[in-house]
Design a protein around this motif. Structure first.
Motif, PDB file in Angstrom:
ATOM      1  N   TRP A   1       9.339   2.398   9.855  1.00  0.00           N
ATOM      2  CA  TRP A   1       8.444   1.230   8.521  1.00  0.00           C
ATOM      3  C   TRP A   1       7.163   1.383   8.791  1.00  0.00           C
ATOM      4  CZ3 TRP A   1       7.227  -3.658   9.554  1.00  0.00           C
ATOM      5  CH2 TRP A   1       6.517  -3.930   9.001  1.00  0.00           C
ATOM      6  N   VAL A   2       6.911   1.270   8.006  1.00  0.00           N
ATOM      7  CA  VAL A   2       4.951   1.921   7.931  1.00  0.00           C
ATOM      8  C   VAL A   2       4.180   1.436   7.181  1.00  0.00           C
ATOM      9  CG1 VAL A   2       5.150   3.569   9.067  1.00  0.00           C
ATOM     10  CG2 VAL A   2       5.864   4.108   7.139  1.00  0.00           C
ATOM     11  N   PRO A   3       4.796  -0.156   6.872  1.00  0.00           N
ATOM     12  CA  PRO A   3       3.086  -0.628   5.801  1.00  0.00           C
ATOM     13  C   PRO A   3       2.488  -1.458   6.627  1.00  0.00           C
ATOM     14  CG  PRO A   3       5.336  -2.539   6.747  1.00  0.00           C
ATOM     15  CD  PRO A   3       5.616  -0.932   6.909  1.00  0.00           C
ATOM     16  N   PHE A   4       1.897  -1.137   7.491  1.00  0.00           N
ATOM     17  CA  PHE A   4       1.012  -1.491   7.973  1.00  0.00           C
ATOM     18  C   PHE A   4       0.353  -0.316   8.809  1.00  0.00           C
ATOM     19  CE2 PHE A   4       3.394  -5.557   8.141  1.00  0.00           C
ATOM     20  CZ  PHE A   4       2.428  -5.979   8.093  1.00  0.00           C
ATOM     21  N   GLY A   5       0.963   1.379   7.902  1.00  0.00           N
ATOM     22  CA  GLY A   5      -0.194   2.297   8.708  1.00  0.00           C
ATOM     23  C   GLY A   5       0.691   2.525  10.305  1.00  0.00           C
TER      24      GLY A   5
ATOM     25  N   ILE B   1       1.002  -1.083   0.041  1.00  0.00           N
ATOM     26  CA  ILE B   1      -0.270   0.280   0.132  1.00  0.00           C
ATOM     27  C   ILE B   1       0.951   1.315   0.395  1.00  0.00           C
ATOM     28  CG2 ILE B   1      -1.398   0.875   1.332  1.00  0.00           C
ATOM     29  CD1 ILE B   1      -2.703  -1.069   1.521  1.00  0.00           C
ATOM     30  N   PRO B   2       0.595   1.967  -1.321  1.00  0.00           N
ATOM     31  CA  PRO B   2       1.943   3.403  -1.006  1.00  0.00           C
ATOM     32  C   PRO B   2       1.941   4.410   0.038  1.00  0.00           C
ATOM     33  CG  PRO B   2      -0.125   3.129  -2.334  1.00  0.00           C
ATOM     34  CD  PRO B   2      -0.200   2.279  -2.082  1.00  0.00           C
ATOM     35  N   GLY B   3       0.449   4.935   0.609  1.00  0.00           N
ATOM     36  CA  GLY B   3       0.041   5.587   1.314  1.00  0.00           C
ATOM     37  C   GLY B   3      -0.879   5.190   1.845  1.00  0.00           C
TER      38      GLY B   3
ATOM     39  N   ARG C   1      -3.826   1.391  12.685  1.00  0.00           N
ATOM     40  CA  ARG C   1      -2.459   0.583  12.091  1.00  0.00           C
ATOM     41  C   ARG C   1      -3.223  -0.841  11.887  1.00  0.00           C
ATOM     42  NH1 ARG C   1       1.095  -3.857  13.809  1.00  0.00           N
ATOM     43  NH2 ARG C   1       3.164  -3.697  12.383  1.00  0.00           N
ATOM     44  N   CYS C   2      -2.888  -1.726  10.770  1.00  0.00           N
ATOM     45  CA  CYS C   2      -3.466  -2.332  10.671  1.00  0.00           C
ATOM     46  C   CYS C   2      -3.530  -3.631  11.046  1.00  0.00           C
ATOM     47  CB  CYS C   2      -2.288  -3.558   8.967  1.00  0.00           C
ATOM     48  SG  CYS C   2      -3.680  -4.680   8.360  1.00  0.00           S
ATOM     49  N   LEU C   3      -4.672  -4.088  11.659  1.00  0.00           N
ATOM     50  CA  LEU C   3      -5.182  -4.734  12.077  1.00  0.00           C
ATOM     51  C   LEU C   3      -4.841  -6.159  12.241  1.00  0.00           C
ATOM     52  CD1 LEU C   3      -9.274  -4.568  13.202  1.00  0.00           C
ATOM     53  CD2 LEU C   3      -8.216  -5.311  14.682  1.00  0.00           C
TER      54      LEU C   3
ATOM     55  N   SER D   1       3.392   9.601   2.612  1.00  0.00           N
ATOM     56  CA  SER D   1       3.452   8.436   1.286  1.00  0.00           C
ATOM     57  C   SER D   1       4.623   7.136   2.297  1.00  0.00           C
ATOM     58  CB  SER D   1       4.429   9.404   0.835  1.00  0.00           C
ATOM     59  OG  SER D   1       4.971   8.378  -0.362  1.00  0.00           O
ATOM     60  N   ILE D   2       3.864   5.930   2.558  1.00  0.00           N
ATOM     61  CA  ILE D   2       4.830   4.907   3.011  1.00  0.00           C
ATOM     62  C   ILE D   2       6.118   4.684   2.054  1.00  0.00           C
ATOM     63  CG2 ILE D   2       4.842   2.428   3.292  1.00  0.00           C
ATOM     64  CD1 ILE D   2       1.416   3.071   3.835  1.00  0.00           C
ATOM     65  N   ARG D   3       5.751   5.116   0.825  1.00  0.00           N
ATOM     66  CA  ARG D   3       6.346   4.504  -0.334  1.00  0.00           C
ATOM     67  C   ARG D   3       7.830   5.485  -0.323  1.00  0.00           C
ATOM     68  NH1 ARG D   3       4.452   4.567  -6.219  1.00  0.00           N
ATOM     69  NH2 ARG D   3       5.569   3.225  -7.762  1.00  0.00           N
ATOM     70  N   VAL D   4       7.904   6.430  -0.209  1.00  0.00           N
ATOM     71  CA  VAL D   4       8.717   8.191  -0.206  1.00  0.00           C
ATOM     72  C   VAL D   4      10.200   7.781   1.492  1.00  0.00           C
ATOM     73  CG1 VAL D   4       9.811  10.405   0.133  1.00  0.00           C
ATOM     74  CG2 VAL D   4       7.519   9.503  -1.669  1.00  0.00           C
TER      75      VAL D   4
END
Ligand code: HEM
Length: 437
Positions: free
Chosen positions: A370-374, A309-311, A379-381, A337-340
């Motif tokens: 490191w935030v791939p799960f927000g 997920i990019p953001g 935050r991603c459950l 922006s997770i990606r950036v």
């Protein structure tokens, strides 16, 4: 005088839209260098919004109140599929209530049961792979993660009923796997697109609901619900402090949410991880040894360099949100922006290099780097579930099979409605029959 918005490009919105569409990360990185870690953009889809590229700002945002920062509103496009009572779409107190009711089956002892299920499904999947001819990993991983959700979340054993539900669910979420599928579907449903598409979607949604509501009614009558270890049963039993439970409608919306949030995302993360590993001989050799900590680091480093997920987004409500001396007014969306962030050389030396070692030892990246799960209360459950699934599947695939990449280069990135997926789906060849279980 009120504080200003962060600076940003003065280009016409059309040009900024093209920048996002055709130069994505490069366009953002250039804006970051020029304007700093918070930048205001404007596109044809959103007149003005702020993007943030720095862990400290991400922290301010993720620690902000859920009453003021609405992630549910930012996810509104998913409403027609998920339903309005989905945890992804709710905000404030309602969101917290749903989240609390949903969390228990994603914690602690429950995970052990899921681990066994995931391993069995991974082995079943591996045993179907062709030998000596190319096939596409993304598709195989989609099939696998769906099978895992059918068992761990929905509590179905493989068989005709599971197959029928699986077929209907896939048909309903299929537009989300296409590049502009989600937007086209949302436009059609709002009466601004192809009416045929809106009707087709409505039919598919009803076909899924028919099974889910029948299943909810049947399970509510079961005497042994508490002994089951699937998420569906846990949702039917969950009670808040006042003893209130989720309604049938709410259970339906959360089941579809878990499917949508957990299936394509994890499959995409796995396809990327395998693509990266199969192109990195040193990592491959170490990963084949099957050590849990290393496989976990492989999963984390894959999600860094290829975030699925990019953001994520938060819409400001109530008071303006104070962000590093700027003020973002109500109604405006803020997007980390997770990606950036994951590609910043000062946070990740040699950011282009695939190095699972970054996640081993004491200097592993922190929760805001490191935030791939927000993050925060949104935050991603399913983050622990997804990491467990990635670790177990990577372990089984790498230990049992002799896979090689069919293409010399890593896959390019393609935006598919919600996810950043590997273009072409990662083609591989299995050189000989897999080792027996
Ligand atoms: C690699 C796989 C996955 C990735 C990259 C991922 C990523 C994300 C992200 C970025 C968010 C939004 C967080 C935010 O706004 O701060 C999210 C939310 C969510 N995810 Fe995941 N996810 C994955 C797998 C899963 C799985 C397996 C499940 C469940 C079975 C799941 C369930 C959810 C739910 C329910 C939410 C909404 C949380 C809320 O709004 O409170 N996800 N996920």
């Amino acid at each position: 005088m009120s504080a200003a918005l962060p600076p940003g490009p003065r280009l016409p919105r059309l040009l900024q839209t093209l920048g996002f569409m055709f130069a994505g990360p490069r366009f953002l990185e250039r804006a970051r260098r020029r304007y700093g870690d918070a930048v205001t953009f404007g596109t044809l889809f959103d007149e003005r919004f702020v993007m943030v590229f720095d862990p400290e700002l991400v922290k301010q945002l993720f620690r902000g109140s859920g009453e003021q920062l609405h992630a549910g509103e930012a996810n509104a496009l998913l409403g027609p599929i998920l339903g309005q009572r989905s945890v992804l779409l709710l905000d404030g107190a309602e969101h917290l209530r749903h989240r609390r009711l949903m969390l228990p089956p994603f914690h602690g002892k429950r995970m052990l049961a899921y681990e066994q299920t995931i391993r069995e499904e991974a082995d079943r999947e591996i045993d179907c792979w062709p030998i000596g001819e190319p096939f596409t990993l993304l598709e195989r991983m989609q099939s696998l993660t769906l099978a895992v959700i059918m068992r761990a979340v929905f509590g179905y054993q493989p068989g005709p009923s599971a197959e029928e539900l699986r077929r209907r669910l896939r048909a309903m979420v299929e537009p989300l796997a296409r590049p502009r599928g989600l937007m086209m579907m949302a436009a059609a449903i709002r009466g601004r697109g192809n009416p045929e598409a809106a009707l087709a979607f409505e039919r598919q949604r009803r076909a899924v609901d028919e099974i889910l509501y029948a299943e909810i009614a049947e399970r509510r009558r079961l005497p042994d619900l508490a002994r089951r270890d699937d998420v569906f049963s846990a949702l039917l039993l969950a009670q808040d402090e006042e003893g209130a439970q989720l309604s049938d409608h709410e259970v339906r919306d959360e089941l579809v949410t878990l499917l949508l949030a957990g299936h394509e995302t994890t499959a995409t993360g796995l396809a990327w991880a395998l693509d990266l590993v199969l192109h990195a001989p040193v990592v491959l050799a170490r990963a084949r040894a099957g050590e849990d900590a290393y496989l976990d680091a492989v999963a984390k480093e894959s999600l860094r360099i290829r975030p699925v997920i990019p953001g994520v987004g938060r819409v400001v409500r109530g008071e303006p949100f104070a962000l590093n001396g700027y003020e973002v007014p109500p109604g405006m969306e803020i997007n980390p922006s997770i990606r950036v962030i994951h590609r910043r050389g000062d946070l990740y030396p040699q950011p282009e290099a695939f190095r699972p070692e970054r996640f081993l030892g004491e200097n592993a990246p922190d929760t805001y780097t490191w935030v791939p799960f927000g993050g925060g209360t949104r935050r991603c459950l399913g983050a622990s579930f997804a990491l467990l699934e990635m670790r177990v599947v990577l372990g089984q695939v790498l230990a049992r099979t002799a896979l090689r990449a069919a293409d010399a280069k890593l896959a390019k990135t393609q935006f598919r409605a919600i996810t950043l997926a590997p273009k072409g789906g990662v083609r591989v060849v299995q050189e000989r029959a897999p080792a027996p279980v």
